[in-house]
Design an enzyme around this catalytic site. Structure first.
Site, PDB file in Angstrom:
ATOM      1  N   HIS D 104      -3.851   8.342  -4.292  1.00 40.93           N
ATOM      2  CA  HIS D 104      -5.211   8.461  -4.814  1.00 40.93           C
ATOM      3  C   HIS D 104      -5.918   9.546  -4.004  1.00 40.93           C
ATOM      4  CE1 HIS D 104      -4.231   4.176  -5.457  1.00 40.93           C
ATOM      5  NE2 HIS D 104      -5.049   4.185  -6.467  1.00 40.93           N
ATOM      6  N   GLU D 235      -2.055   3.194 -16.677  1.00 40.98           N
ATOM      7  CA  GLU D 235      -1.365   2.050 -16.079  1.00 40.98           C
ATOM      8  C   GLU D 235      -2.064   0.770 -16.493  1.00 40.98           C
ATOM      9  OE1 GLU D 235      -0.447   2.361 -11.891  1.00 40.98           O
ATOM     10  OE2 GLU D 235      -0.899   0.230 -11.619  1.00 40.98           O
ATOM     11  N   GLU D 271       3.687  -1.294 -14.378  1.00 45.42           N
ATOM     12  CA  GLU D 271       3.886  -1.989 -13.101  1.00 45.42           C
ATOM     13  C   GLU D 271       4.284  -3.424 -13.414  1.00 45.42           C
ATOM     14  OE1 GLU D 271       0.912  -1.449 -10.041  1.00 45.42           O
ATOM     15  OE2 GLU D 271       1.301  -3.443  -9.260  1.00 45.42           O
ATOM     16  N   HIS D 274       1.943  -6.270 -12.769  1.00 45.26           N
ATOM     17  CA  HIS D 274       0.858  -6.366 -13.752  1.00 45.26           C
ATOM     18  C   HIS D 274       1.371  -7.029 -15.035  1.00 45.26           C
ATOM     19  CE1 HIS D 274      -1.427  -2.726 -11.791  1.00 45.26           C
ATOM     20  NE2 HIS D 274      -1.275  -3.745 -10.990  1.00 45.26           N
ATOM     21  N   ASP D 299       5.943   1.575 -11.828  1.00 34.66           N
ATOM     22  CA  ASP D 299       5.540   1.212 -10.474  1.00 34.66           C
ATOM     23  C   ASP D 299       6.412   0.045 -10.029  1.00 34.66           C
ATOM     24  OD1 ASP D 299       3.648   3.144 -10.044  1.00 34.66           O
ATOM     25  OD2 ASP D 299       2.038   1.747  -9.561  1.00 34.66           O
ATOM     26  N   ASP D 310      -2.133 -10.064  -7.912  1.00 33.61           N
ATOM     27  CA  ASP D 310      -1.228  -8.947  -7.704  1.00 33.61           C
ATOM     28  C   ASP D 310      -0.757  -8.936  -6.249  1.00 33.61           C
ATOM     29  OD1 ASP D 310      -0.051  -6.643  -8.665  1.00 33.61           O
ATOM     30  OD2 ASP D 310      -1.778  -5.374  -8.253  1.00 33.61           O
ATOM     31  N   ASP D 312       2.027  -7.264  -5.173  1.00 36.82           N
ATOM     32  CA  ASP D 312       2.642  -5.974  -4.855  1.00 36.82           C
ATOM     33  C   ASP D 312       3.762  -6.105  -3.833  1.00 36.82           C
ATOM     34  OD1 ASP D 312       1.074  -4.547  -6.630  1.00 36.82           O
ATOM     35  OD2 ASP D 312      -0.349  -3.833  -5.136  1.00 36.82           O
ATOM     36  N   ASP D 342       4.927   0.868  -5.673  1.00 35.85           N
ATOM     37  CA  ASP D 342       3.548   0.398  -5.506  1.00 35.85           C
ATOM     38  C   ASP D 342       3.645  -1.004  -4.898  1.00 35.85           C
ATOM     39  OD1 ASP D 342       0.916  -0.237  -5.555  1.00 35.85           O
ATOM     40  OD2 ASP D 342       0.624   0.084  -7.698  1.00 35.85           O
TER      41      ASP D 342
END
Lengths: 439, 439, 439, 439
Positions: D104, D235, D271, D274, D299, D310, D312, D342
């Site tokens: 980002h 996304e 992802e 997600h 991802d 989430d 991750d 991710d």
């Protein structure tokens, strides 16, 4: 204590104004503290409490965003801010007209660089809190120790694989109990946010549960030692921050307490948002804990059924509060527990007045739930239908089942004589329609 | 018994053929019954069992569709079909090489128009079952009573608001226990599919729980009276068919049993698909029940994590079976319980051979899980890391926590002396990587 | 048609009796068909419809239990029962005062041993239905074809891997469209309960989606060919009976329709219990479909947020019905769609009167939702707050964003000139409190 | 750039060492970058990428706990730390042997007190990044703008009710696109974490969706204006931080893009964590996006099916990676997308080496998935079974369905001639058993 400072300028003591229009939100339309229902004031039935952490320490940060709530009381050094926060809090309690508050040790006074410094901070701020309590009549519903936020607790407190960390938690709880005594707290809560695991691969469940039980036993002994009279409460939560927490839900904690012989020393503090995260309906753990004689207090909040984390929203659903209040009335009240708003304004609700609007809205929602539950119980229509439904247990074979003296042989003989039972409608939709009449 | 009839013509005794190619599915590639691992044969570790209801009574109907599975053994009158079904079942058990089976009373013999007729049906078919058991060496892992399918049980069996229904359930359980004794069942299961509620409005939870406890006490007394030696098991399930079932999960049942003083008479039969419906991970209730010394047996199946009902699929995930078998080995095995395939072929799997393919696939998946778990334990790498992780509890203050003699005062003194604990990585990803090495 | 037979003896035309007490459940307290709100009668806003399958074909069987509902109209041969069922249904519609009904082809007339026989059965019963429609003024809200219950559809209908099955589905839909025309149905629904998969291993998603699209195109062409004027509707559901269904939720169907160029031929029939199974809030798909101009009709029911399957309960939550009716009013009504009660009495609700109580309770709940929504809209307080909230888009840069003419370069220039935006509270709790005022 | 500084001292370039024992975790056992499978190197199939935010900016803080990860590169002023972080990151990329990274805008350079200052910061740090890219050959898989963390975005970015905020987001994206061009990014991602709502009461869905579409159109125009060649990706995520996000899942985004005519300008970055939050199975959105020709990048992470947020986590399940890689191979690869981790080390994984262990474990899990998928495809057993399953569509009526020329009239005629279709087993358990053979 800068006596002259006012944090919620322009907001008066919130009045009861039942005929106010829809757009008027800074008054109570349902909650009338002194009004008597079923022989008790609304204040006594509801025993509302404001929580310190969300309402005075909350920043609005979430896992994807930075602080949004910039509060005027958070300026200065940590100790200065702690004092300003306390003054703001008592201004809020008294303007809102709530008689109880709750806090974690670390909400009220900042953690120092050593246990000793942390304890000194706590002593100083709680001296001031005691003075404000005496001035205002506001009391502590419960105290708890924050055994989850500091880095040291990342792998658990009472269930940490390193006994050094468990010792730190013990030292912190000892001080917490001393503070509870000093401030006259009516309850003391244990919430085991890091008591659980993220990975079963590195965890010995049986060992951790035993350590947690022994930790609780130490707390019981110390409480008795110092003559602290408050009720101990465990607050279940299924997950978050851990993948799995041992105090999963009401029945998990009841099972744990009974397994380790701790059930006479603890009751439960039920938070409905935790209940729904555990996959139950909103009122479920309140009902179950009450059925086992273990309902001690309620953290009055709500989540969204479509979200899988703890949103700690203000409870605004009248159906839910009606069911909760009906259970509370049926067990004769919550005292010494209460309805603590473990709820936070949304991070987008950045106006100071939103803090009042949210509490007022939730208090009115519970007051309306109380009024509904009282009408349901006083009318007796639902109660009568339920009584009739179970009436077979008040005589004959039913009574023997009830008192535990029946045998399978008697059951078989009864069926050989009486054959197939009658089919009886459960009438769920009728109950739902009648319930709707009251809400 | 038409000795000559063969239902699975063309399918031989399933061989162990470890080098078979991917497309060959009517042989075992992992399960080698007589092979010895850690001092015990695979057959002894795994104690596989076939269930009667799904595999021989299942029709493939679902809430949105009619029967898809038309089995050759289901022809004729109900009693004729019952006999043909029994012959088919024993042909299947022996060709598959499984030594145990499980059944509900009503799977094996049709319900009659009265209790007496139902019992006579059961007597006749179980006489035949006993003969087949003796011929083949196949044994009963457990029996259970179907207290949920008949109209009379729609509002519950032991928790029905009408004592007449409870009596019917009691009479049925009495007969079930007699049958268990006759057939030498090693366990007896209670699954309370209708013991719970659909609506809290018409339900008195405390009364229903007490009735259920008293019902179990009657069963315990009758069991002792007739000298039945088998293990009693309760099978938790959170919901479905009820909105809420009292035997929600392992901890709920443990709490219930301890509250009513029943814990020495029961263990748990854990079904992973029920565990995941309760919001836990696949292995969770197996691990928790074992940690409390209450793991009695396992209903080896699986669901899909994205579905909210009981799909009773054949377990095919090696990661899951490895974790379950590791727990079972660590508690020294499951006997007298076993791994019962409470699993059904999909309703679209309409070929007779699919019944074999599904069982073989699942048995190989568990055999592979057993092989993995044995390697993990024998290598000792994970075990050693875990032991090191908890090493602080084997001496000094840790030992006092372990044996329950430590106090909060000692905790505080320790911290005042030793200060902040060291930060220790939980190393979850390292554990996961090592675990992956074995699967 | 045995004119004299009455199935709901003792139950009169349900009256509107707003002051009835809580225990009186066989009257409307909120629904007053002819009362005019915002220029339209309640009947016109609500367009209630009774479904045939649950209310007249339902048996109460569930995956764990047998039939509980034994209806007097289900006696005789299948065709005799079909006729008696039709008479009972029209007695019910008229006593309840509902002007619409919905049905699957196979609800109304039994499937025969061939397509031809099934079609003849349908012709005969729909002749009778047409006569009853003309006598009573009750109309068909929608027809649908049952493409999921028969064995042949176990692997899908339009998405079956065997084209022979797809052809059968096509033949059945052809007849369904003919029937829709004959009976003057205002809509025709497609619910793809078996259009999806249980296992990704045996499925080619892209091929199945294309077949489904081509199937819909055939239906559109045939509809145009026969001059059928009704609205086509697709009803999303995420799963159950399949593990995954292609018509997962509103946005999935919208995406599918647009991808295949079908969006002008279809709208959506939203069932809130399906919406919550998809992980959304109750009102979500109603709101989303409406936002995309695709809300055609609503299957008015509810599930329990803690259950993972379709319970098809009668909607009894006033909060939900208020939100749904607010959306419907804002889009100007649902016509030619309506509020169809795709809901079933609980299998424990075995009394015939429960069928009335359930519908009345749900109709009153929607009527109350309508009254609430009208007051919200007419008061304009919430609407005004929302309008103010978005006011920046009615001028300047906002207007350019609105009409699509703005550029990133302009955005940058604007920020360089104006800097950081003002922080504006979202005021969620204020909205919730005001909303509570109306319910 | 202090050339001499080494952050991961003692960790060498990670070697491929397939025969390493279970306890050796700092080497690849499956991932062999240069090895060729199906005509392409593993590196080309997998296109691994490391994310900047979790691995170099992550602090370990969670909603209940403070920072646990204290990284040596985070010292100094924000700009000093940004530079040290960049050096550490490139040391990590090269030691790990990964050729791509993602970031980002605000990960790489700190936000300043104005847009201009933020842009200058970004210019300075990306100059340095470009130099390091050139030195090492590491490239940017994708850039994205952080439009969710700053207070200003609390009510949304492109969907904010205040156009001033939308303008800020536009200005930020303009700069992000410039940076993407400068660094040669192969993709540009939009993740709409705050594009959705918390409360339907204060939200106008249709207006917000239109603003979002127009925002995307501005980005497309600017991209074309500056001659940026990269692929745009959206996304999806269903919720968190919002209660509901418009980019809910693959099909929601596809529906949105097609509605607004944007589908030729965007693909999806899926992802899996997600996807599972949206209630789908792990591989679902990868499969669906690919079926619609919209799968652009992945991802690569995982959640826990029993958690509702989430997490991750690093992907460690071989079953999942096999299914994902099979889909990727079948669509001919992911380029210009890739597999971006991710994923974050657990907050308890505090050792620096855990960052390597986690990435290596996940890369090996995907490499093993690739090897499995290649074997499945090359063996052709499953493929052959599937082809046979759909074979009816390659001729006769099936072919007409396939090409869209069939009619309902033909369907009916076919059934009248051919009658009932044959019942064909779906053979799910056989597919599962064969699949297990490969994993």
């Amino acid at each position: 204590m800068s006596a002259g400072e006012e944090f919620f300028a322009g907001i008066p003591r919130i009045p009861y104004f039942p005929s106010a229009g829809p757009g008027v939100v800074l008054c109570f339309k349902q909650y009338n503290a002194e009004e008597v229902l079923m022989g008790r004031t609304m204040e006594d039935w509801l025993r509302f409490s404001v929580c310190y952490w969300h309402s005075f320490c909350g920043t609005g940060a979430d896992p994807f965003g930075f602080q949004t709530l910039h509060r005027p009381w958070s300026e200065g050094t940590p100790m200065e801010a702690a004092k300003r926060r306390l003054i703001a809090a008592f201004e809020f309690f008294t303007k809102l007209g709530v008689k109880y508050y709750t806090f974690h040790d670390r909400d009220m006074a900042p953690e120092g660089s050593s246990l000793q410094e942390s304890n000194r901070n706590l002593d100083e701020i709680t001296d001031m809190a005691l003075q404000l309590q005496n001035q205002t009549g506001v009391k502590v519903l419960w105290v708890t120790c924050n055994l989850f936020a500091h880095l040291r607790y990342m792998n658990g407190a009472a269930t940490n694989p390193d006994c050094h960390v468990l010792a730190y938690a013990g030292a912190q709880v000892k001080k917490g109990l001393d503070i509870a005594k000093k401030l006259g707290a009516e309850n003391f809560v244990f919430w085991g946010g890091r008591e659980g695991f993220h990975s079963i691969h590195n965890t010995v469940v049986a060992a951790e549960l035993k350590h947690m039980a022994n930790f609780f036993k130490m707390a019981v002994r110390y409480k008795e030692h110092i003559g602290l009279k408050c009720q101990f409460l465990i607050e279940p939560k299924p997950k978050e921050p851990c993948k799995h927490q041992y105090d999963y839900d009401a029945m998990s904690v009841i099972g744990f307490l009974k397994h380790y012989g701790l059930e006479s020393h603890f009751k439960l503090n039920i938070e409905p948002n935790h209940t729904t995260l555990a996959g139950h309906s909103y009122e479920h753990d309140v009902v179950m804990a009450s059925a086992f004689g273990m309902l001690g207090s309620v953290d009055a909040n709500t989540g969204s059924p479509d979200l899988g984390w703890d949103t700690d929203q203000f409870p605004m659903d009248i159906r839910n509060t009606t069911l909760v209040m009906k259970t509370i009335i049926e067990q004769g009240g919550l005292q010494p527990g209460g309805l603590n708003f473990d709820a936070k304004v949304r991070r987008e609700s950045t106006d100071l007045e939103d803090l009042f609007i949210a509490h007022i809205g939730a208090m009115d929602t519970f007051a309306r739930g109380l009024r509904n539950a009282v009408r349901i119980i006083e009318d007796g229509i639902i109660t009568g239908m339920v009584k009739e439904r179970y009436s077979s247990f008040s005589q004959g074979l039913g009574q023997k089942v009830e008192d535990g003296s029946a045998t399978l042989e008697e059951m078989e003989a009864f069926i050989k004589q009486n054959g197939e039972p009658r089919v009886t409608s459960g009438k769920q939709e009728k109950y739902e329609s009648i319930f709707n009449h009251y809400i």
